[in-house]
Design an enzyme around this catalytic site. Structure first.
Site, PDB file in Angstrom:
ATOM      1  N   ARG A 155      30.185 -28.330   3.709  1.00  0.00           N
ATOM      2  CA  ARG A 155      30.821 -27.702   2.538  1.00  0.00           C
ATOM      3  C   ARG A 155      32.233 -28.199   2.261  1.00  0.00           C
ATOM      4  NH1 ARG A 155      28.794 -21.451   2.980  1.00  0.00           N
ATOM      5  NH2 ARG A 155      26.732 -21.980   2.256  1.00  0.00           N
TER       6      ARG A 155
ATOM      7  N   ARG B 280      32.126 -23.231   9.013  1.00  0.00           N
ATOM      8  CA  ARG B 280      30.848 -22.553   9.255  1.00  0.00           C
ATOM      9  C   ARG B 280      29.671 -23.342   8.697  1.00  0.00           C
ATOM     10  NH1 ARG B 280      27.784 -18.523   5.896  1.00  0.00           N
ATOM     11  NH2 ARG B 280      29.159 -19.202   4.231  1.00  0.00           N
TER      12      ARG B 280
ATOM     13  N   HIS C  36      33.351 -22.554  -1.191  1.00  0.00           N
ATOM     14  CA  HIS C  36      31.982 -22.941  -1.551  1.00  0.00           C
ATOM     15  C   HIS C  36      32.061 -23.940  -2.696  1.00  0.00           C
ATOM     16  CE1 HIS C  36      27.773 -22.852  -2.553  1.00  0.00           C
ATOM     17  NE2 HIS C  36      27.557 -22.153  -1.460  1.00  0.00           N
TER      18      HIS C  36
ATOM     19  N   HIS D 269      35.229 -18.660  -0.283  1.00  0.00           N
ATOM     20  CA  HIS D 269      33.919 -18.081  -0.009  1.00  0.00           C
ATOM     21  C   HIS D 269      33.851 -17.333   1.312  1.00  0.00           C
ATOM     22  CE1 HIS D 269      29.642 -17.638  -0.193  1.00  0.00           C
ATOM     23  NE2 HIS D 269      29.422 -18.381   0.875  1.00  0.00           N
TER      24      HIS D 269
ATOM     25  N   GLU E 130      19.262 -26.307   3.992  1.00  0.00           N
ATOM     26  CA  GLU E 130      20.618 -26.258   3.439  1.00  0.00           C
ATOM     27  C   GLU E 130      21.473 -27.341   4.063  1.00  0.00           C
ATOM     28  OE1 GLU E 130      22.244 -22.290   3.597  1.00  0.00           O
ATOM     29  OE2 GLU E 130      21.038 -21.650   1.897  1.00  0.00           O
TER      30      GLU E 130
HETATM   31  C1  LIG Z   1      27.943 -14.574  -3.021  1.00  0.00           C
HETATM   32  C2  LIG Z   1      27.783 -14.744  -1.545  1.00  0.00           C
HETATM   33  C3  LIG Z   1      26.678 -15.398  -1.045  1.00  0.00           C
HETATM   34  C4  LIG Z   1      26.505 -15.557   0.328  1.00  0.00           C
HETATM   35  N1  LIG Z   1      25.363 -16.162   0.800  1.00  0.00           N
HETATM   36  C5  LIG Z   1      25.159 -16.211   2.136  1.00  0.00           C
HETATM   37  C6  LIG Z   1      23.930 -16.702   2.650  1.00  0.00           C
HETATM   38  O1  LIG Z   1      23.035 -17.073   1.907  1.00  0.00           O
HETATM   39  N2  LIG Z   1      23.774 -16.730   4.006  1.00  0.00           N
HETATM   40  C7  LIG Z   1      24.756 -16.310   4.866  1.00  0.00           C
HETATM   41  O2  LIG Z   1      24.555 -16.363   6.086  1.00  0.00           O
HETATM   42  N3  LIG Z   1      25.920 -15.830   4.391  1.00  0.00           N
HETATM   43  C8  LIG Z   1      26.141 -15.756   3.064  1.00  0.00           C
HETATM   44  N4  LIG Z   1      27.323 -15.254   2.601  1.00  0.00           N
HETATM   45  C9  LIG Z   1      28.306 -14.735   3.556  1.00  0.00           C
HETATM   46  C10 LIG Z   1      27.807 -13.388   4.089  1.00  0.00           C
HETATM   47  O3  LIG Z   1      27.242 -12.651   3.035  1.00  0.00           O
HETATM   48  C11 LIG Z   1      28.933 -12.590   4.717  1.00  0.00           C
HETATM   49  O4  LIG Z   1      29.651 -13.371   5.629  1.00  0.00           O
HETATM   50  C12 LIG Z   1      28.374 -11.383   5.461  1.00  0.00           C
HETATM   51  O5  LIG Z   1      27.489 -10.678   4.636  1.00  0.00           O
HETATM   52  C13 LIG Z   1      29.503 -10.497   5.931  1.00  0.00           C
HETATM   53  O6  LIG Z   1      28.952  -9.306   6.421  1.00  0.00           O
HETATM   54  P1  LIG Z   1      29.905  -8.206   7.050  1.00  0.00           P
HETATM   55  O7  LIG Z   1      29.013  -7.076   7.421  1.00  0.00           O
HETATM   56  O8  LIG Z   1      30.760  -8.802   8.081  1.00  0.00           O
HETATM   57  O9  LIG Z   1      30.881  -7.775   5.844  1.00  0.00           O
HETATM   58  P2  LIG Z   1      30.525  -7.207   4.413  1.00  0.00           P
HETATM   59  O10 LIG Z   1      29.086  -7.307   4.102  1.00  0.00           O
HETATM   60  O11 LIG Z   1      31.477  -7.835   3.452  1.00  0.00           O
HETATM   61  O12 LIG Z   1      30.874  -5.662   4.543  1.00  0.00           O
HETATM   62  C14 LIG Z   1      32.202  -5.227   4.756  1.00  0.00           C
HETATM   63  C15 LIG Z   1      32.264  -3.740   4.485  1.00  0.00           C
HETATM   64  O13 LIG Z   1      33.500  -3.228   4.961  1.00  0.00           O
HETATM   65  C16 LIG Z   1      34.025  -2.326   4.005  1.00  0.00           C
HETATM   66  N5  LIG Z   1      35.487  -2.296   4.203  1.00  0.00           N
HETATM   67  C17 LIG Z   1      36.365  -3.321   4.134  1.00  0.00           C
HETATM   68  N6  LIG Z   1      37.605  -2.894   4.444  1.00  0.00           N
HETATM   69  C18 LIG Z   1      37.507  -1.569   4.707  1.00  0.00           C
HETATM   70  C19 LIG Z   1      38.444  -0.579   5.100  1.00  0.00           C
HETATM   71  N7  LIG Z   1      39.735  -0.841   5.304  1.00  0.00           N
HETATM   72  N8  LIG Z   1      38.002   0.694   5.265  1.00  0.00           N
HETATM   73  C20 LIG Z   1      36.689   1.006   5.082  1.00  0.00           C
HETATM   74  N9  LIG Z   1      35.753   0.080   4.723  1.00  0.00           N
HETATM   75  C21 LIG Z   1      36.165  -1.188   4.551  1.00  0.00           C
HETATM   76  C22 LIG Z   1      33.586  -2.887   2.671  1.00  0.00           C
HETATM   77  O14 LIG Z   1      33.583  -1.879   1.695  1.00  0.00           O
HETATM   78  C23 LIG Z   1      32.182  -3.394   3.006  1.00  0.00           C
HETATM   79  O15 LIG Z   1      31.237  -2.396   2.838  1.00  0.00           O
HETATM   80  C24 LIG Z   1      27.503 -15.085   1.217  1.00  0.00           C
HETATM   81  C25 LIG Z   1      28.630 -14.449   0.716  1.00  0.00           C
HETATM   82  C26 LIG Z   1      28.778 -14.261  -0.642  1.00  0.00           C
HETATM   83  C27 LIG Z   1      29.988 -13.551  -1.170  1.00  0.00           C
END
Ligand SMILES: Cc1cc2nc3c(=O)[nH]c(=O)nc-3n(C[C@H](O)[C@H](O)[C@H](O)COP(=O)(O)OP(=O)(O)OC[C@H]3O[C@@H](n4cnc5c(N)ncnc54)[C@H](O)[C@@H]3O)c2cc1C
Length: 520
Positions: free
Chosen positions: A249, A345, A203, A310, A88
């Site tokens: 990016r 990032r 993105h 993104h 990437e």
């Molecule tokens: C389309 C897409 C593609 C991506 N591709 C990549 C990739 O290939 N590689 C990579 O490293 N990263 C990628 N990313 C980024 C990566 O997916 C995210 O940064 C990462 O998954 C975030 O994980 P997290 O557990 O911090 O949050 P999330 O997975 O977003 O989870 C957050 C959770 O908190 C909950 N929540 C939020 N606020 C509250 C609240 N007040 N009360 C209760 N629950 C709440 C939500 O419901 C959710 O379940 C991508 C992102 C997207 C959108």
């Protein structure tokens, strides 16, 4: 004794950004790779702001955490018995592990969720964390069911925020709609320091179709050889950066934005026709399926694409074990700011950040050692003024998303940011709770996060990484530091010194405290 966590999530357990991650997860597991090379790429991407200690942990612990995922059953793709590694942008080696081709997040999420269910971990779905506050020595979390059936307070238990980023606060975003950054706003409201919020990563390539939500077309497509063309069919990235389509990016997003403005088109085109059809279909099955709904075949057709919000680089400031500046409050994943991403990032480092620092938080909870986030280089006191306590309407939310996109987008400038702040403060005056005692609505927390993003963008008078200001188009060595935002104590009279040089009391942010304190 182990931990007995309760998982609280505002939607269904599976709904998250994690589920939609496509390209994969970075780790130096290839024979020509090393954590040191991964570290160098991470530091280079971060434009002078990467916390080296945090990034070293990230890259050194990555292979061990990947081994954990394999042990738990994540089916990473292989070639001839060896793990398949993709390339990437801005990575000097092929080091992106993927699963199900372009369904990496889904496979990780499914595997971890199944394991949590099998372990009998208590989960409360459709429950929103609305407030965090200190009462004496205790941290009190207020949870509300989203069907309005009740409010519950938990007291005396540590809280780990893993509430994700704020990409969904932007009109055009790759994120699902639940990603409204409210965790960052409510942590700030509860006294936690937040940092680096001016760095919002856009993105470069989301599928563009008028009226349809944006859909991410992973960077790995360009890693496999896809190129970008303008309306006339010409490439324009080689003029913008020596690494062309594989430039960082922010560079690619700005170049696309500029090309769209220059040609007056709402998109540019991703050309993946040079990738062998078999390879394209095997590596990107989800994307191929998605595009077929629009009658497009990427082995034959050019795909219309445009940038979209993104990734939220900033968040709740934490130390290397996820501790925030508020006792008993931890953060990890996209809601946290560990300093590993600096000002921008590196692709595929975010799933990794959640994995590495999530595990460190768990270890810290089992065997606590004292600590806390380092001081930022500058700290700004931001007031939160009581409002009328009204709910955020969908029209007001649309205004928030539009104003962030238009004024705090890929390219920002002082007057635009200032007008965004005025709009956001007008909405805040309506939706902020009437008093400290009143429970903020989720909308109020999201609007607060939007204000914090705008405040940070206003304050950083330079361009660096994902924060690009047309009125300050250069990086300024004096700004090679992190900007922390902290809630101003009630009744503080905050004075903002305008750029024109006059000081006046205002609800807007004051200037940064003079002089760097300590660099992270
Ligand atoms: C389309 C897409 C593609 C991506 N591709 C990549 C990739 O290939 N590689 C990579 O490293 N990263 C990628 N990313 C980024 C990566 O997916 C995210 O940064 C990462 O998954 C975030 O994980 P997290 O557990 O911090 O949050 P999330 O997975 O977003 O989870 C957050 C959770 O908190 C909950 N929540 C939020 N606020 C509250 C609240 N007040 N009360 C209760 N629950 C709440 C939500 O419901 C959710 O379940 C991508 C992102 C997207 C959108």
């Amino acid at each position: 004794m182990g931990l007995r966590p309760t998982v609280v999530t505002k939607s269904r357990l599976e709904e998250s950004n994690t589920r939609y991650a496509q390209g994969g997860i970075a780790a130096a597991v290839g024979p020509d790779d090393s954590p040191e090379l991964h570290l160098l790429d991470t530091v280079r991407s971060g434009n002078g702001l990467v916390d080296r200690r945090a990034a070293r942990l990230l890259t050194e612990e990555a292979p061990r955490r990947i081994a954990d995922l394999v042990r738990l059953g994540v089916p990473f793709d292989t070639v001839e018995g060896q793990v398949a590694l993709g390339r990437e942008a801005a990575h000097s080696r092929s080091r992106i592990l993927h699963a199900g081709g372009d369904a990496t997040g889904l496979r990780i999420e499914e595997t971890l969720r199944a394991r949590a269910v099998a372990e009998g971990i208590d989960a409360q779905e459709r429950t929103v964390l609305r407030r965090l506050e200190r009462r004496g020595d205790a941290l009190v979390a207020t949870l509300a069911r989203d069907d309005g059936s009740g409010v519950e307070e938990t007291e005396g238990r540590p809280v780990v925020l893993a509430t994700g980023g704020a990409g969904g606060l932007y009109q055009y975003s790759s994120n699902p709609s639940i990603t409204t950054g409210e965790g960052i706003g409510l942590a700030f409201r509860g006294g936690a320091r937040v940092t680096d919020l001016e760095f919002v990563q856009f993105h470069p390539t989301t599928f563009y179709h008028e009226g349809a939500p944006r859909y991410l077309l992973t960077e790995a497509l360009r890693g496999e050889g896809a190129i970008l063309r303008n309306e006339a069919g010409d490439r324009f990235l080689p003029q913008a950066h020596p690494a062309a389509e594989l430039a960082p990016r922010d560079v690619v997003s700005r170049a696309i934005d500029q090309e769209m403005r220059r040609t007056g088109t709402p998109c540019v085109w991703l050309d993946a026709t040079g990738i062998p059809r078999d390879r394209l279909f095997a590596r990107f099955p989800t994307i191929v399926r998605f595009l077929s709904q629009y009658g497009l075949d990427p082995s034959r057709d050019r795909i219309p694409v445009a940038p979209a919000a993104h990734y939220t680089v900033g968040g709740v400031a934490t130390d290397l074990d996820g501790r925030s500046s508020v006792p008993c409050l931890y953060a990890c994943g996209e809601s946290a700011a560990t300093g590993v991403h600096g000002a921008n990032r590196l692709a595929s480092n975010s799933l990794l950040e959640g994995l590495v620092f999530g595990e460190r938080v768990a270890r810290q909870l089992l065997h606590p050692v004292p600590g806390g986030p380092p001081d930022p280089g500058r700290e700004l006191l931001v007031p939160v003024v009581p409002g009328r306590g009204a709910a955020l309407t969908s029209e007001e939310f649309a205004v928030v998303r539009n104003v962030l996109w238009e004024k705090i987008g890929i390219v920002r400038s002082g007057p635009g940011i200032r007008s965004a702040l005025t709009t956001l403060e007008g909405i805040a005056a309506k939706v902020e709770p009437r008093s400290e005692a009143a429970l903020p609505s989720p909308g109020a927390n999201a609007v607060l996060t939007a204000r914090l993003i705008a405040t940070a963008a206003w304050t950083r008078t330079e361009s660096r990484g994902a924060h690009w200001r047309s009125d300050y188009p250069r990086s300024d060595p004096a700004w090679r530091l992190h900007l922390g935002l902290v809630r101003a104590p009630a009744r503080t009279k905050v004075v903002r010194r305008c750029q024109e040089g006059r000081a006046r009391p205002t609800g807007r942010p004051p200037p940064p405290r003079a002089g760097p304190r300590r660099r992270r």
